[in-house]
Design a protein around this motif. Structure first.
Motif, PDB file in Angstrom:
ATOM      1  N   PRO A   1       0.841  -1.201   0.000  1.00 19.66           N
ATOM      2  CA  PRO A   1       0.000   0.000   0.000  1.00 19.66           C
ATOM      3  C   PRO A   1       0.875   1.250   0.000  1.00 19.66           C
ATOM      4  CG  PRO A   1       0.055  -0.984   2.176  1.00 19.66           C
ATOM      5  CD  PRO A   1       0.814  -1.914   1.266  1.00 19.66           C
ATOM      6  N   ILE A   2       0.253   2.368  -0.232  1.00 18.45           N
ATOM      7  CA  ILE A   2       0.959   3.646  -0.156  1.00 18.45           C
ATOM      8  C   ILE A   2       1.561   3.753   1.249  1.00 18.45           C
ATOM      9  CG2 ILE A   2       0.649   6.160  -0.202  1.00 18.45           C
ATOM     10  CD1 ILE A   2       0.459   4.769  -2.955  1.00 18.45           C
ATOM     11  N   PRO A   3       2.811   4.227   1.353  1.00 16.84           N
ATOM     12  CA  PRO A   3       3.450   4.336   2.672  1.00 16.84           C
ATOM     13  C   PRO A   3       2.682   5.241   3.637  1.00 16.84           C
ATOM     14  CG  PRO A   3       5.064   4.637   0.921  1.00 16.84           C
ATOM     15  CD  PRO A   3       3.711   4.632   0.272  1.00 16.84           C
ATOM     16  N   THR A   4       2.904   5.001   4.934  1.00 17.85           N
ATOM     17  CA  THR A   4       2.257   5.802   5.976  1.00 17.85           C
ATOM     18  C   THR A   4       2.719   7.254   5.916  1.00 17.85           C
ATOM     19  OG1 THR A   4       4.004   5.412   7.583  1.00 17.85           O
ATOM     20  CG2 THR A   4       2.195   3.792   7.528  1.00 17.85           C
ATOM     21  N   GLY A   5       2.024   8.106   6.632  1.00 14.76           N
ATOM     22  CA  GLY A   5       2.417   9.509   6.707  1.00 14.76           C
ATOM     23  C   GLY A   5       3.808   9.684   7.290  1.00 14.76           C
ATOM     24  N   GLY A   6       4.144   8.885   8.324  1.00 18.76           N
ATOM     25  CA  GLY A   6       5.481   8.970   8.918  1.00 18.76           C
ATOM     26  C   GLY A   6       6.566   8.586   7.928  1.00 18.76           C
ATOM     27  N   HIS A   7       6.314   7.532   7.173  1.00 16.08           N
ATOM     28  CA  HIS A   7       7.245   7.066   6.145  1.00 16.08           C
ATOM     29  C   HIS A   7       7.455   8.167   5.095  1.00 16.08           C
ATOM     30  CE1 HIS A   7       8.686   3.473   3.680  1.00 16.08           C
ATOM     31  NE2 HIS A   7       8.683   4.452   2.807  1.00 16.08           N
ATOM     32  N   GLN A   8       6.350   8.738   4.630  1.00 14.90           N
ATOM     33  CA  GLN A   8       6.429   9.794   3.615  1.00 14.90           C
ATOM     34  C   GLN A   8       7.119  11.045   4.161  1.00 14.90           C
ATOM     35  OE1 GLN A   8       2.925  10.432   1.158  1.00 14.90           O
ATOM     36  NE2 GLN A   8       2.144   8.430   1.807  1.00 14.90           N
ATOM     37  N   HIS A   9       6.891  11.349   5.425  1.00 11.42           N
ATOM     38  CA  HIS A   9       7.538  12.504   6.056  1.00 11.42           C
ATOM     39  C   HIS A   9       9.057  12.337   6.008  1.00 11.42           C
ATOM     40  CE1 HIS A   9       8.088  15.807   8.955  1.00 11.42           C
ATOM     41  NE2 HIS A   9       9.033  15.037   9.479  1.00 11.42           N
ATOM     42  N   ILE A  10       9.528  11.161   6.405  1.00 12.41           N
ATOM     43  CA  ILE A  10      10.980  10.905   6.407  1.00 12.41           C
ATOM     44  C   ILE A  10      11.543  11.014   4.997  1.00 12.41           C
ATOM     45  CG2 ILE A  10      12.761   9.144   6.794  1.00 12.41           C
ATOM     46  CD1 ILE A  10      10.953   8.140   9.135  1.00 12.41           C
ATOM     47  N   ALA A  11      10.879  10.394   4.020  1.00 15.63           N
ATOM     48  CA  ALA A  11      11.369  10.442   2.640  1.00 15.63           C
ATOM     49  C   ALA A  11      11.428  11.875   2.113  1.00 15.63           C
ATOM     50  CB  ALA A  11      10.503   9.569   1.740  1.00 15.63           C
ATOM     51  N   SER A  12      10.396  12.662   2.403  1.00 16.30           N
ATOM     52  CA  SER A  12      10.367  14.059   1.939  1.00 16.30           C
ATOM     53  C   SER A  12      11.440  14.899   2.614  1.00 16.30           C
ATOM     54  CB  SER A  12       8.991  14.676   2.215  1.00 16.30           C
ATOM     55  OG  SER A  12       8.014  14.036   1.459  1.00 16.30           O
ATOM     56  N   GLU A  13      11.588  14.725   3.932  1.00 15.96           N
ATOM     57  CA  GLU A  13      12.608  15.491   4.654  1.00 15.96           C
ATOM     58  C   GLU A  13      14.016  15.088   4.226  1.00 15.96           C
ATOM     59  OE1 GLU A  13      12.097  18.138   6.773  1.00 15.96           O
ATOM     60  OE2 GLU A  13      10.024  17.937   6.089  1.00 15.96           O
ATOM     61  N   LEU A  14      14.229  13.797   3.954  1.00  9.57           N
ATOM     62  CA  LEU A  14      15.540  13.332   3.466  1.00  9.57           C
ATOM     63  C   LEU A  14      15.857  13.966   2.126  1.00  9.57           C
ATOM     64  CD1 LEU A  14      18.011  11.469   3.725  1.00  9.57           C
ATOM     65  CD2 LEU A  14      16.636   9.667   2.634  1.00  9.57           C
ATOM     66  N   GLN A  15      14.881  13.978   1.231  1.00 13.59           N
ATOM     67  CA  GLN A  15      15.102  14.586  -0.076  1.00 13.59           C
ATOM     68  C   GLN A  15      15.404  16.082   0.063  1.00 13.59           C
ATOM     69  OE1 GLN A  15      11.962  13.997  -2.983  1.00 13.59           O
ATOM     70  NE2 GLN A  15      13.464  14.143  -4.625  1.00 13.59           N
ATOM     71  N   ALA A  16      14.683  16.763   0.934  1.00 14.33           N
ATOM     72  CA  ALA A  16      14.929  18.194   1.154  1.00 14.33           C
ATOM     73  C   ALA A  16      16.309  18.427   1.764  1.00 14.33           C
ATOM     74  CB  ALA A  16      13.839  18.790   2.048  1.00 14.33           C
ATOM     75  N   ALA A  17      16.692  17.598   2.725  1.00 19.31           N
ATOM     76  CA  ALA A  17      17.996  17.756   3.384  1.00 19.31           C
ATOM     77  C   ALA A  17      19.152  17.515   2.429  1.00 19.31           C
ATOM     78  CB  ALA A  17      18.093  16.795   4.573  1.00 19.31           C
ATOM     79  N   MET A  18      18.935  16.688   1.431  1.00 16.38           N
ATOM     80  CA  MET A  18      20.013  16.355   0.487  1.00 16.38           C
ATOM     81  C   MET A  18      19.983  17.183  -0.795  1.00 16.38           C
ATOM     82  SD  MET A  18      20.684  12.345   0.530  1.00 16.38           S
ATOM     83  CE  MET A  18      21.442  11.516   1.902  1.00 16.38           C
ATOM     84  N   ARG A  19      18.915  17.944  -1.004  1.00 17.25           N
ATOM     85  CA  ARG A  19      18.707  18.628  -2.280  1.00 17.25           C
ATOM     86  C   ARG A  19      19.932  19.424  -2.760  1.00 17.25           C
ATOM     87  NH1 ARG A  19      13.765  20.319  -1.739  1.00 17.25           N
ATOM     88  NH2 ARG A  19      13.001  18.744  -3.154  1.00 17.25           N
ATOM     89  N   ASP A  20      20.464  20.317  -1.947  1.00 13.11           N
ATOM     90  CA  ASP A  20      21.591  21.149  -2.390  1.00 13.11           C
ATOM     91  C   ASP A  20      22.834  20.317  -2.668  1.00 13.11           C
ATOM     92  OD1 ASP A  20      20.013  23.430  -2.266  1.00 13.11           O
ATOM     93  OD2 ASP A  20      20.756  24.012  -0.276  1.00 13.11           O
ATOM     94  N   ALA A  21      23.140  19.348  -1.809  1.00  7.56           N
ATOM     95  CA  ALA A  21      24.327  18.501  -1.998  1.00  7.56           C
ATOM     96  C   ALA A  21      24.203  17.657  -3.255  1.00  7.56           C
ATOM     97  CB  ALA A  21      24.535  17.608  -0.772  1.00  7.56           C
ATOM     98  N   VAL A  22      23.000  17.152  -3.510  1.00  6.31           N
ATOM     99  CA  VAL A  22      22.769  16.343  -4.706  1.00  6.31           C
ATOM    100  C   VAL A  22      22.979  17.194  -5.954  1.00  6.31           C
ATOM    101  CG1 VAL A  22      20.966  15.130  -6.023  1.00  6.31           C
ATOM    102  CG2 VAL A  22      21.278  14.636  -3.589  1.00  6.31           C
ATOM    103  N   ARG A  23      22.406  18.370  -5.960  1.00  2.00           N
ATOM    104  CA  ARG A  23      22.574  19.270  -7.120  1.00  2.00           C
ATOM    105  C   ARG A  23      24.038  19.662  -7.306  1.00  2.00           C
ATOM    106  NH1 ARG A  23      17.319  23.140  -6.167  1.00  2.00           N
ATOM    107  NH2 ARG A  23      15.792  21.688  -7.027  1.00  2.00           N
ATOM    108  N   HIS A  24      24.717  19.978  -6.200  1.00  2.00           N
ATOM    109  CA  HIS A  24      26.124  20.370  -6.271  1.00  2.00           C
ATOM    110  C   HIS A  24      26.978  19.250  -6.873  1.00  2.00           C
ATOM    111  CE1 HIS A  24      29.780  22.519  -5.232  1.00  2.00           C
ATOM    112  NE2 HIS A  24      30.239  21.401  -4.676  1.00  2.00           N
ATOM    113  N   ALA A  25      26.611  18.007  -6.609  1.00  2.00           N
ATOM    114  CA  ALA A  25      27.355  16.861  -7.136  1.00  2.00           C
ATOM    115  C   ALA A  25      26.964  16.517  -8.577  1.00  2.00           C
ATOM    116  CB  ALA A  25      27.139  15.644  -6.239  1.00  2.00           C
ATOM    117  N   GLY A  26      25.992  17.237  -9.132  1.00  2.00           N
ATOM    118  CA  GLY A  26      25.541  16.956 -10.497  1.00  2.00           C
ATOM    119  C   GLY A  26      24.703  15.689 -10.586  1.00  2.00           C
TER     120      GLY A  26
END
Length: 184
Positions: free
Chosen positions: A38-63
């Protein structure tokens, strides 16, 4: 959109799997069997979204690029959907991507089946050659980062709230699990 919950149990080919198209469930193909979640829980989605946000600048900087839930072909007939990924350039029109584009795969441990993320997927991701594997266990409030060593993963670092995870590959970033876990 088709609902995977109404699909008959039988052996599936990769082309039949791909013909299912978009569904409201997460479907993975493993040696002819469909694994439906099933679609992941709200807690699961929260972690995935926050992880993506926390890594966004570093990921872009690395190309590189970050995603949640792409279909990744680990080998013919074996398509998995990691919770979070860092990849090289991809064709945004494709529906399945070869494992060679993946630099880091992350799974957020499901309380209903922790062995899948901690053992099974770890084995298959290592076998497929994904260089980095991040396992986030929300219940234990731990993050474990593994680096590929031959055809197995070796733990590279671990973190818990107040004890940040420091990545240098595939991106350089420091993440405190306290910033990603859902509020209690």
């Amino acid at each position: 959109m088709t609902s995977a919950l109404h699909l008959a149990k039988r052996t599936w080919t990769e082309s039949e799997y791909l013909a299912i198209g978009e569904t409201p469930e997460r479907i993975e193909l493993f040696d002819g069997s469909l694994h439906v979640s099933p679609i992941p829980t709200g807690g699961h989605q929260h972690i995935a979204s926050e992880l993506q946000a926390a890594m966004r600048d570093a990921v872009r900087h690395a190309g590189l690029y970050s995603f949640q839930g792409l279909n990744i072909r680990l080998r013919p007939g074996h398509i998995r959907v990691p919770d979070f990924l860092i990849t090289t350039t991809i064709d945004y029109q494709e529906s399945v991507y070869d494992v060679g584009v993946v630099r880091l795969a992350c799974e957020i441990v499901s309380p209903s089946n922790p062995a899948t993320d901690k053992l099974h997927k770890m084995h298959y991701y290592a076998e497929a050659g994904i260089p980095w594997y991040l396992v986030i266990d929300p219940r234990a409030e731990t993050f474990h980062l593994y680096q590929l060593n031959g055809n197995r993963y070796a733990e590279h670092a671990s973190a818990s709230p107040g004890k940040p995870l420091e990545l240098i590959e595939p991106v350089a970033v420091t993440i405190d699990p306290a910033d990603l876990l859902p509020p209690s």
